[in-house]
Design an enzyme around this catalytic site. Structure first.
Site, PDB file in Angstrom:
ATOM      1  N   HIS A 190     -15.804  24.586   9.560  1.00  0.00           N
ATOM      2  CA  HIS A 190     -16.869  23.551   9.610  1.00  0.00           C
ATOM      3  C   HIS A 190     -17.208  23.415   8.117  1.00  0.00           C
ATOM      4  CE1 HIS A 190     -17.342  25.568  13.801  1.00  0.00           C
ATOM      5  NE2 HIS A 190     -16.866  24.519  13.862  1.00  0.00           N
ATOM      6  N   GLU A 433      -2.052  -4.558  12.101  1.00  0.00           N
ATOM      7  CA  GLU A 433      -1.722  -3.112  11.860  1.00  0.00           C
ATOM      8  C   GLU A 433      -0.739  -2.656  12.844  1.00  0.00           C
ATOM      9  OE1 GLU A 433      -5.511  -0.903  12.909  1.00  0.00           O
ATOM     10  OE2 GLU A 433      -6.072  -2.446  14.375  1.00  0.00           O
ATOM     11  N   ASP A 457      -2.718   2.236  10.484  1.00  0.00           N
ATOM     12  CA  ASP A 457      -1.964   2.048  11.775  1.00  0.00           C
ATOM     13  C   ASP A 457      -0.685   1.316  11.443  1.00  0.00           C
ATOM     14  OD1 ASP A 457      -3.108   3.444  13.866  1.00  0.00           O
ATOM     15  OD2 ASP A 457      -4.769   2.156  13.710  1.00  0.00           O
ATOM     16  N   CYS A 504      -7.696  -3.080   4.658  1.00  0.00           N
ATOM     17  CA  CYS A 504      -8.931  -2.266   4.975  1.00  0.00           C
ATOM     18  C   CYS A 504      -8.569  -0.739   5.486  1.00  0.00           C
ATOM     19  CB  CYS A 504      -9.879  -2.825   6.104  1.00  0.00           C
ATOM     20  SG  CYS A 504      -9.089  -3.015   7.797  1.00  0.00           S
TER      21      CYS A 504
HETATM   22  C1  PEP Z   1      -6.235   0.964  10.058  1.00  0.00           C
HETATM   23  O1  PEP Z   1      -5.439   1.250  11.184  1.00  0.00           O
HETATM   24  O2  PEP Z   1      -5.556   0.945   8.735  1.00  0.00           O
HETATM   25  C2  PEP Z   1      -7.561   0.781   9.860  1.00  0.00           C
HETATM   26  C3  PEP Z   1      -8.388   0.337   8.999  1.00  0.00           C
HETATM   27  O3  PEP Z   1      -8.083   1.033  11.067  1.00  0.00           O
HETATM   28  P1  PEP Z   1      -8.531   2.435  11.860  1.00  0.00           P
HETATM   29  O4  PEP Z   1      -8.209   3.644  10.643  1.00  0.00           O
HETATM   30  O5  PEP Z   1      -9.926   2.481  12.196  1.00  0.00           O
HETATM   31  O6  PEP Z   1      -7.633   2.497  12.861  1.00  0.00           O
HETATM   32 MG    MG Z   2      -6.108   1.062  12.624  1.00  0.00          MG
END
Ligand code: PEP
Ligand code: MG
Length: 576
Positions: A190, A433, A457, A504
């Site tokens: 934790h 993704e 992903d 992202c």
């Molecule tokens: C990703 O898959 O890169 C993404 C930005 O979404 P998450 O990490 O929320 O799956």
């Molecule tokens: Mg994702």
């Protein structure tokens, strides 16, 4: 001076006085209650359980978003204990039959179950005993108004403890904690999780001797990078650590310059550096760090904070606040991305053998409109407050993109019929993704208003590497030539149709990788609040023309190692 080797689990250096957090002995107060007080005591117990549930839910959502889904499971396990038939029902019985106070009954049941667990060999089960004890303490604290035990810290200190439970950690005022050093614990304990999520250096697993050697008030150094605790350092060691700290401070000050300035490459090309939002607190952090809008608003936390679907009005308030506070900068809100590593228990989705390849995200929308439609209604209504964009997660085919869009149109019509005034047009985009989406990016670009590449992903699905499995973590690399090619294809397809494309996933915050992204022509990078300034700096150091030449070469390379080496050489060249 004494140097103790341990495990650094949250980076950074702290220098300051030691504070010893002794293991808490619970004061459970009056153990018996009067005959007529049973009902009131049971009601107090229910209120306390509700309070603990709320606290844990907030902790789960925030930990999942800021540290990782795996880490959040620790708190999920604690939450499950509240519904364990072996735990709370016997507590109620003790209140009713033995006229025990709720606190005394909790204490008694925790002790009884704890002694059963303690004799078990299995480490996992022993860890459950620690969780049980902590949940017990949380319930008792709630029963007593949640006020006691709060350590009074007058100046910033380094906390020394055997181990800290989440509830103990939460009692410290973060501004007063320079670092944590614990005798027990691991990367997933934790203390480590909380420290990482708060950006406070931490060293764990230092052994019980550490606590014998440290006195309250001693001058100490915690080196979270190297996993060291240095007790009573010599003036020379202290000096060298102060210098390291100063350099870190200078770096922070240098970065602060980027807080108010828009990101541009060295040759003047504008690249938006927006922020990722994954829990309520992120909005303030993003604003403070100078994020240029929100490039990924993960809405899952709204669904994880409570044990029911968030209402349209509840969602509307959160979306509107984000849009208003971003003052005209775009806010990209992703519709619910449930499944895989993002579990929402009350949706009662059947367990699957391969949840990452299963019934998740957009795949759910078409059969479960009660989940998807209120969110779209809230998003469309919130779009009146400013430039809000809607983004679909996990798009793998053209049909999904079209169906998603068709439902948005349907919801728009419903809202207009009800007399709502809506902003026109609301841009709708797709996350890229899944490799199939990158491969059909040309077709998707005809249907969508923007793309955002989710490298987390995309790497997982391209390389067949489970993003939650530590054993294969070193195989997950966004430097892999296959990932580079998919990113490139996506950007090319988007730009051919004149739509913008961002990144992202975590790769957007990797300064080493940024020249490739700049080189292929990415329009936006969206990163966690803590990475906004360093990302702006990295963009500012790249010239797009040079980066484009580099990207071309990288796209010819055959291995991740080769790509990484070439990027390192590029940066080296920039520095010289
Ligand atoms: C990703 O898959 O890169 C993404 C930005 O979404 P998450 O990490 O929320 O799956
Ligand atoms: Mg994702």
């Amino acid at each position: 001076m004494e140097i103790i080797h341990a495990t650094g689990t949250s980076p950074g250096i702290a220098i300051g006085p030691a504070y010893r957090q002794e293991q808490r002995e619970l004061d459970i107060g009056e153990a018996r209650i009067a005959e007529g007080a049973v009902e009131a005591e049971l009601a107090a117990l229910e209120r306390a359980l509700e309070g603990v549930r709320e606290e844990l839910q907030a902790l789960i959502a925030c930990t999942a978003a800021r540290v990782g889904a795996k880490e959040a499971e620790i708190f999920q396990a604690q939450m499950m204990l509240l519904d364990d038939p072996e735990f709370i029902p016997p507590v109620r019985e003790k209140i009713k039959q033995e006229k025990m106070s709720a606190a005394a009954a909790i204490d008694a049941v925790v002790r009884e179950l704890g002694s059963l667990f303690a004799c078990v060999e299995d480490e996992y089960i022993r860890a459950r005993a620690a969780d049980l004890k902590d949940v017990g303490v949380q319930i008792i604290s709630q029963l007593q108004g949640g006020r006691q035990h709060k350590p009074r810290l007058e100046k910033p200190v380094i906390i020394f403890a055997h181990d800290l439970t989440p509830s103990e950690t939460a009692l410290f005022e973060p501004a007063m904690v320079l670092a944590f050093a614990t005798a027990a614990g691991s990367r997933t304990s934790h203390t480590s999780i909380m420290a990482r999520s708060l950006g406070i250096p931490a060293v764990v697993g230092a052994g019980a001797e550490m606590l014998e050697k440290v006195n309250a008030g001693d001058m100490v150094i915690v080196d979270g990078d190297e996993g060291l605790v240095i007790l009573r350092p010599t003036p020379e060691v202290l000096d060298s650590y102060r210098r390291r700290q100063e350099m870190e401070q200078q770096r922070r000050e240098r970065l602060a310059y980027y807080r108010t300035c828009p990101a541009r490459t060295r040759d003047g090309h504008r690249i938006i550096v927006a922020g990722n939002m994954g829990c309520r607190g992120d909005l303030a952090r993003l604003l403070e760090q100078g994020a240029e809008g929100i490039g990924l608003f993960r809405t899952e936390f709204l669904y994880m904070e409570q044990e029911r679907l968030p209402s349209e009005e509840e969602q509307l308030a959160v979306y509107e606040e984000a849009v208003q506070k971003m003052k005209g900068q775009a806010v990209i809100i992703r519709t619910l991305d449930v499944g895989g590593d993002k579990e929402i228990p009350y949706l009662n989705l059947a367990p699957e053998q391969n949840p990452f390849l299963g019934y998740r995200a957009v795949r759910l929308y078409f059969e479960r409109p009660e989940i998807y439609k209120p969110q779209l209604r809230a998003l469309l209504r919130a779009s009146r407050s400013g430039p809000l964009k809607i983004m679909f997660p996990m798009i793998s085919s053209l049909e999904e993109a079209r169906r998603g869009r068709a439902i948005v149109e349907e919801v728009k019509r419903e809202l207009l019929e009800e007399g709502h005034r809506l902003a026109e047009p609301v841009e709708i985009g797709a996350m890229i993704e899944i490799p199939s989406a990158a491969l059909i990016a040309e077709a998707l670009a005809e249907e969508m208003d923007f793309f955002s590449i989710g490298t987390n992903d995309l790497v997982q699905y391209t390389l067949a590497v489970d993003r939650t499995n530590e054993r294969v973590a070193r195989l997950a690399s966004h430097y892999h030539p296959a990932v580079l090619k998919l990113i490139h294809m996506t950007v090319k397809a988007a730009h051919a149709r004149g739509i913008p494309v961002g990144v992202c996933g975590e790769a957007a915050a990797d300064s080493l990788f940024i020249p490739f992204l700049v080189g292929v022509g990415i329009d936006e990078l969206s990163v966690a609040a803590a990475a906004v300034l360093s990302t702006k700096e990295a963009v500012g150091k790249c010239a797009r023309a040079e980066a484009a030449g580099l990207a071309e070469k990288l796209l010819q390379m055959k291995s991740a190692a080769e790509v990484k080496e070439a990027l390192a050489a590029f940066w080296q060249g920039e520095r010289e």
